[in-house]
Design a protein around this motif. Structure first.
Motif, PDB file in Angstrom:
ATOM      1  N   VAL A 134       2.844   3.246   3.799  1.00  0.00           N
ATOM      2  CA  VAL A 134       1.921   4.381   3.792  1.00  0.00           C
ATOM      3  C   VAL A 134       2.545   5.675   4.312  1.00  0.00           C
ATOM      4  N   GLY A 135       3.806   5.619   4.762  1.00  0.00           N
ATOM      5  CA  GLY A 135       4.444   6.831   5.284  1.00  0.00           C
ATOM      6  C   GLY A 135       3.993   7.121   6.696  1.00  0.00           C
ATOM      7  N   ALA A 136       4.808   7.914   7.399  1.00  0.00           N
ATOM      8  CA  ALA A 136       4.482   8.245   8.791  1.00  0.00           C
ATOM      9  C   ALA A 136       3.694   9.544   8.872  1.00  0.00           C
ATOM     10  N   LEU A 137       3.805  10.371   7.844  1.00  0.00           N
ATOM     11  CA  LEU A 137       3.196  11.709   7.877  1.00  0.00           C
ATOM     12  C   LEU A 137       2.366  11.896   6.611  1.00  0.00           C
ATOM     13  N   SER A 138       1.312  11.096   6.499  1.00  0.00           N
ATOM     14  CA  SER A 138       0.523  11.151   5.268  1.00  0.00           C
ATOM     15  C   SER A 138      -0.971  11.317   5.534  1.00  0.00           C
ATOM     16  N   ALA A 139      -1.371  11.238   6.807  1.00  0.00           N
ATOM     17  CA  ALA A 139      -2.785  11.462   7.132  1.00  0.00           C
ATOM     18  C   ALA A 139      -2.891  12.897   7.647  1.00  0.00           C
ATOM     19  N   SER A 140      -3.303  13.815   6.792  1.00  0.00           N
ATOM     20  CA  SER A 140      -3.258  15.230   7.182  1.00  0.00           C
ATOM     21  C   SER A 140      -4.285  15.532   8.269  1.00  0.00           C
ATOM     22  N   ASN A 141      -3.968  16.544   9.057  1.00  0.00           N
ATOM     23  CA  ASN A 141      -4.823  16.907  10.196  1.00  0.00           C
ATOM     24  C   ASN A 141      -5.325  18.337  10.037  1.00  0.00           C
ATOM     25  N   THR A 184       0.653   6.536  13.469  1.00  0.00           N
ATOM     26  CA  THR A 184      -0.431   5.547  13.527  1.00  0.00           C
ATOM     27  C   THR A 184      -1.597   5.950  12.617  1.00  0.00           C
ATOM     28  N   GLY A 185      -1.730   7.264  12.345  1.00  0.00           N
ATOM     29  CA  GLY A 185      -2.878   7.780  11.583  1.00  0.00           C
ATOM     30  C   GLY A 185      -3.090   7.103  10.240  1.00  0.00           C
ATOM     31  N   PRO A 186      -2.035   6.989   9.411  1.00  0.00           N
ATOM     32  CA  PRO A 186      -2.238   6.390   8.085  1.00  0.00           C
ATOM     33  C   PRO A 186      -2.690   4.930   8.162  1.00  0.00           C
ATOM     34  N   LEU A 187      -2.285   4.208   9.213  1.00  0.00           N
ATOM     35  CA  LEU A 187      -2.684   2.806   9.357  1.00  0.00           C
ATOM     36  C   LEU A 187      -4.092   2.710   9.932  1.00  0.00           C
ATOM     37  N   ALA A 188      -4.407   3.642  10.832  1.00  0.00           N
ATOM     38  CA  ALA A 188      -5.726   3.603  11.478  1.00  0.00           C
ATOM     39  C   ALA A 188      -6.846   3.901  10.485  1.00  0.00           C
ATOM     40  N   ARG A 189      -6.508   4.594   9.400  1.00  0.00           N
ATOM     41  CA  ARG A 189      -7.555   4.935   8.429  1.00  0.00           C
ATOM     42  C   ARG A 189      -7.991   3.740   7.580  1.00  0.00           C
ATOM     43  N   ILE A 190      -7.212   2.683   7.617  1.00  0.00           N
ATOM     44  CA  ILE A 190      -7.578   1.472   6.864  1.00  0.00           C
ATOM     45  C   ILE A 190      -8.165   0.468   7.863  1.00  0.00           C
ATOM     46  N   ILE A 195       0.859  -1.191   0.000  1.00  0.00           N
ATOM     47  CA  ILE A 195       0.000   0.000   0.000  1.00  0.00           C
ATOM     48  C   ILE A 195       0.892   1.238   0.000  1.00  0.00           C
ATOM     49  N   GLY A 196       0.885   1.975  -1.089  1.00  0.00           N
ATOM     50  CA  GLY A 196       1.649   3.220  -1.183  1.00  0.00           C
ATOM     51  C   GLY A 196       2.797   3.128  -2.173  1.00  0.00           C
ATOM     52  N   ALA A 197       2.982   4.207  -2.935  1.00  0.00           N
ATOM     53  CA  ALA A 197       4.049   4.235  -3.958  1.00  0.00           C
ATOM     54  C   ALA A 197       4.976   5.429  -3.733  1.00  0.00           C
ATOM     55  N   GLY A 198       5.390   5.587  -2.478  1.00  0.00           N
ATOM     56  CA  GLY A 198       6.453   6.549  -2.184  1.00  0.00           C
ATOM     57  C   GLY A 198       7.781   5.810  -2.187  1.00  0.00           C
ATOM     58  N   PHE A 199       8.764   6.361  -1.485  1.00  0.00           N
ATOM     59  CA  PHE A 199      10.076   5.704  -1.394  1.00  0.00           C
ATOM     60  C   PHE A 199       9.904   4.226  -1.009  1.00  0.00           C
ATOM     61  N   SER A 200       9.102   3.969   0.041  1.00  0.00           N
ATOM     62  CA  SER A 200       8.986   2.609   0.583  1.00  0.00           C
ATOM     63  C   SER A 200       8.361   1.640  -0.412  1.00  0.00           C
ATOM     64  N   GLY A 201       7.231   2.037  -0.953  1.00  0.00           N
ATOM     65  CA  GLY A 201       6.493   1.138  -1.839  1.00  0.00           C
ATOM     66  C   GLY A 201       7.282   0.829  -3.103  1.00  0.00           C
ATOM     67  N   LEU A 202       7.977   1.834  -3.622  1.00  0.00           N
ATOM     68  CA  LEU A 202       8.721   1.619  -4.865  1.00  0.00           C
ATOM     69  C   LEU A 202       9.867   0.626  -4.648  1.00  0.00           C
ATOM     70  N   TYR A 203      10.602   0.823  -3.562  1.00  0.00           N
ATOM     71  CA  TYR A 203      11.736  -0.083  -3.326  1.00  0.00           C
ATOM     72  C   TYR A 203      11.231  -1.490  -2.976  1.00  0.00           C
ATOM     73  N   MET A 204      10.108  -1.555  -2.272  1.00  0.00           N
ATOM     74  CA  MET A 204       9.553  -2.869  -1.911  1.00  0.00           C
ATOM     75  C   MET A 204       9.148  -3.619  -3.175  1.00  0.00           C
ATOM     76  N   LEU A 205       8.492  -2.900  -4.087  1.00  0.00           N
ATOM     77  CA  LEU A 205       8.054  -3.537  -5.338  1.00  0.00           C
ATOM     78  C   LEU A 205       9.271  -3.998  -6.140  1.00  0.00           C
ATOM     79  N   HIS A 206      10.250  -3.122  -6.254  1.00  0.00           N
ATOM     80  CA  HIS A 206      11.461  -3.487  -7.011  1.00  0.00           C
ATOM     81  C   HIS A 206      12.085  -4.757  -6.409  1.00  0.00           C
ATOM     82  N   THR A 207      12.175  -4.790  -5.094  1.00  0.00           N
ATOM     83  CA  THR A 207      12.836  -5.920  -4.429  1.00  0.00           C
ATOM     84  C   THR A 207      12.054  -7.216  -4.635  1.00  0.00           C
ATOM     85  N   LEU A 208      10.760  -7.164  -4.371  1.00  0.00           N
ATOM     86  CA  LEU A 208       9.972  -8.402  -4.445  1.00  0.00           C
ATOM     87  C   LEU A 208       9.840  -8.895  -5.882  1.00  0.00           C
ATOM     88  N   ARG A 209       9.561  -7.970  -6.784  1.00  0.00           N
ATOM     89  CA  ARG A 209       9.301  -8.414  -8.160  1.00  0.00           C
ATOM     90  C   ARG A 209      10.587  -8.611  -8.968  1.00  0.00           C
TER      91      ARG A 209
END
Ligand code: NAP
Length: 559
Positions: A153-160, A398-404, A24-38
């Motif tokens: 999903v990033g740590a700072l992605s659920a805006s307040n 926790t916000g970005p995870l709590a929203r799902i 879930i998410g295509a920032g730094f984390s998601g892109l590298y995760m996809l590259h690694t797994l696939r």
């Protein structure tokens, strides 16, 4: 084995799933995760991204002045030497559009886009105990079954946006720094109000002031802000860094915070006034996080040590701001330096010397209401505005995870399990949520580090976990309850030994009304945390259970 063969094996071995992994998410984390797994492991992976393009944080945060506070030469991936060598950053700190261009380049270079579904929100994910798989549901009506679920999903992605009375009644333009219009905003000739004075406001305010006819900043808490000292990097420095890829990579991985910064050997209480001022001035002139993450470590533990550093910083603010009353408002009070995220300054303080820029203290006199025409304070003072910019931050970590709606064993909701604060082992997994991996989750170093360094470490550890599971023919991995409890305790004890709990910060969840007051990042520091994780893996995944077979963790893991 070739990638194609591995893919075939993965396909034949996974008839009960649509894909091996959902990310879930295509920032730094998601892109590298996809590259690694696939690309590296030959797995079938699929990314869901709510934006229409890649970038995560850097897709959404397009406000004027948005740039990383990490030096550009270490604000990128280090997993591929050629990628590192071929990308040129234009300044010391990379600007938002440049980081996004970099991530688009990564996407293209590793052919990632074909497995990313854009403009799609993951709404829910439910663990199926009978098959050890996750069912993931999106807002486009799609349902995907996967073995592994990875949140990127990033740590700072659920805006307040604070729940001000009348927040929807304002007739003018409303913006939030965390989801800025793609086409930009022209504030020329407008009366603008900025609510908030954190890192986003500190970057945006000097630029908004250049356009607005009148600018009011509503400040609740003054921040310790140190110079960025941005600008071009000398070509010979750039060249030397390119030649030292291995050295830099090793140093940032082993460092405290993912930067090339070391604490002073002596504490602030052990040096003379003269030496203290000389050292602080040196770091002040260099700019960046040196004064915070490369200064005196005792200032995080001793208020007396901290006071010596704050005194220097208070003086600097008073020197920069002409009006003594405004300067006093901008001088932070009532909490230690370094325990609230330290924004970097490019002309923020000087902006308050301009005649059309005003600072309003909304701690003493809070915002009572947003009206059709602007802002009304508790004492009745009104501000008529054409535009309001909410620079009011995020429901962090926790916000970005709590929203799902993430449901583990027995349909338990993750956000309910975390009702009193996050509960994880290593910030990577949570008990009773098998095969759910969190990249830079709460209780990992994450936001207390240069993020790409922590992201790479977590992605590589998750890849190792998945690789090991597949090699063993196992279908389920999760932390033990004991390891999780001990990790939670370890994190709280580590934070309680410092001054971090002494301030109302998003690290503590204190910016969100009703959120439990718990320190959320891990304080082991990047290098030691990395070494701890490596030992855990080498010892056969201490603190985890694989297909129900648990390996107890040594006491050192929680020290
Ligand atoms: P933030 O640091 O949480 O700042 C939000 C601001 O809004 C604070 O000044 C806060 O006051 C204020 N606020 C919140 N609720 C309010 C209310 N009800 N009334 C009045 N004021 C209120 O958010 P941010 O500036 O977006 O930054 C968040 C984090 O994102 C940063 O700490 C940083 O980690 C990251 N970031 C990084 C960069 C970068 O690398 N350059 C840039 C921007 C952001 P209080 O302080 O009193 O809560």
């Amino acid at each position: 084995m070739t990638t194609a063969e591995r893919t075939a094996e993965s396909t034949s071995g996974g008839q009960d799933v649509d894909v091996d992994a959902v990310i879930i998410g295509a920032g730094f984390s998601g892109l590298y995760m996809l590259h690694t797994l696939r690309n590296r492991m030959g797995l079938r992976a699929r990314v869901f991204e709510r934006g229409s393009g890649v970038g995560g944080t850097w897709y959404w945060n397009r406000y004027p002045g948005a740039r990383s506070d990490s030096d550009s030469y270490i604000y990128g991936f280090t997993f591929d030497r050629d990628l590192w060598l071929e990308w040129e950053w234009s300044e010391r700190y990379p600007e938002q559009h440049e980081i996004r261009a970099y991530l688009e380049h990564v996407t293209e270079r590793f052919d990632l886009a074909r497995d990313i579904t854009f403009s799609t929100n993951v709404l829910a994910a439910t663990f199926d105990e009978s098959t050890d798989t996750w069912e993931v549901a999106t807002d486009t009506g799609e349902t995907v079954r996967t073995r592994y679920l990875i949140t990127a999903v990033g740590a700072l992605s659920a805006s307040n946006t604070p729940p001000f009375v009348g927040v929807d009644t304002f007739a003018g333009e409303t913006y939030h720094t965390g989801h800025w219009p793609h086409e930009g905003v022209d504030f020329s000739g407008k009366r603008v109000g900025v609510i908030g004075s954190g890192a986003s406001a500190v970057q945006a305010v000097p630029l908004i002031a250049q356009e607005a006819s009148d600018l009011t900043v509503f400040q609740r808490t003054a921040n310790y802000i140190v110079p960025a000292n941005n600008g071009p990097v000398a070509p010979e420095v750039k060249e030397a860094r390119k030649r030292d890829w291995e050295g830099i990579r090793e140093r940032i991985r082993a460092s405290n915070f993912g930067f090339e910064l070391e604490f002073e050997e002596k504490g602030a209480l052990e040096v003379s006034d003269e030496e203290l001022r000389e050292q602080l001035q040196k770091r002040w002139d260099e700019g960046g996080f040196g004064i915070w993450l490369g200064g005196y470590v005792d200032m995080f533990f001793s208020d007396e040590a901290n006071a010596r550093v704050r005194e220097f910083l208070h003086e600097k603010i008073r020197e920069k701001v002409d009006d003594p009353e405004v300067a006093e408002l901008l001088v932070p009070k009532g909490y230690p330096f370094g325990v609230k995220r330290n924004p970097l300054d490019s002309g923020y303080f000087e902006t308050f010397n301009l005649p059309h820029v005003h600072l309003v203290d909304v701690k003493a006199n809070p915002i009572a209401e947003i009206t059709a025409t602007g802002v009304r304070l508790a004492d009745g003072t009104r501000f008529d505005l054409d535009a309001i910019v909410y620079a009011t931050g995020f429901d962090a970590m926790t916000g970005p995870l709590a929203r799902i709606d993430i449901r583990g064993r027995g349909e338990e909701l993750l956000r309910e399990k975390w009702g009193e604060g996050p509960r994880t082992y290593l910030g990577l997994m949570s008990a009773d949520f098998p095969n759910l991996f969190m990249i830079t989750g709460p209780q990992s170093p994450s936001v207390l580090s240069n993020m790409p360094v922590s992201i790479e470490q977590h992605v590589e550890m998750i890849a190792r976990a998945i690789g090991d599971l597949r090699e063993r023919g196992a279908s389920r991995m999760e932390p033990t309850r004991e390891a999780e409890d001990a990790w939670v305790t370890h994190n709280q004890e580590a934070a309680n030994a410092t001054l971090f709990p002494k301030a109302d910060t998003w690290y503590m969840g204190a910016n969100i009304p009703g959120k439990p007051r718990v320190f959320m990042p891990n304080l082991d520091f990047v290098g030691p945390y990395r070494a701890k994780c490596a030992a855990i893996v080498e010892n056969g995944w201490e603190g985890f259970a694989i297909d129900g077979e648990a390996v107890p963790a040594r006491e050192e893991v929680f020290a």
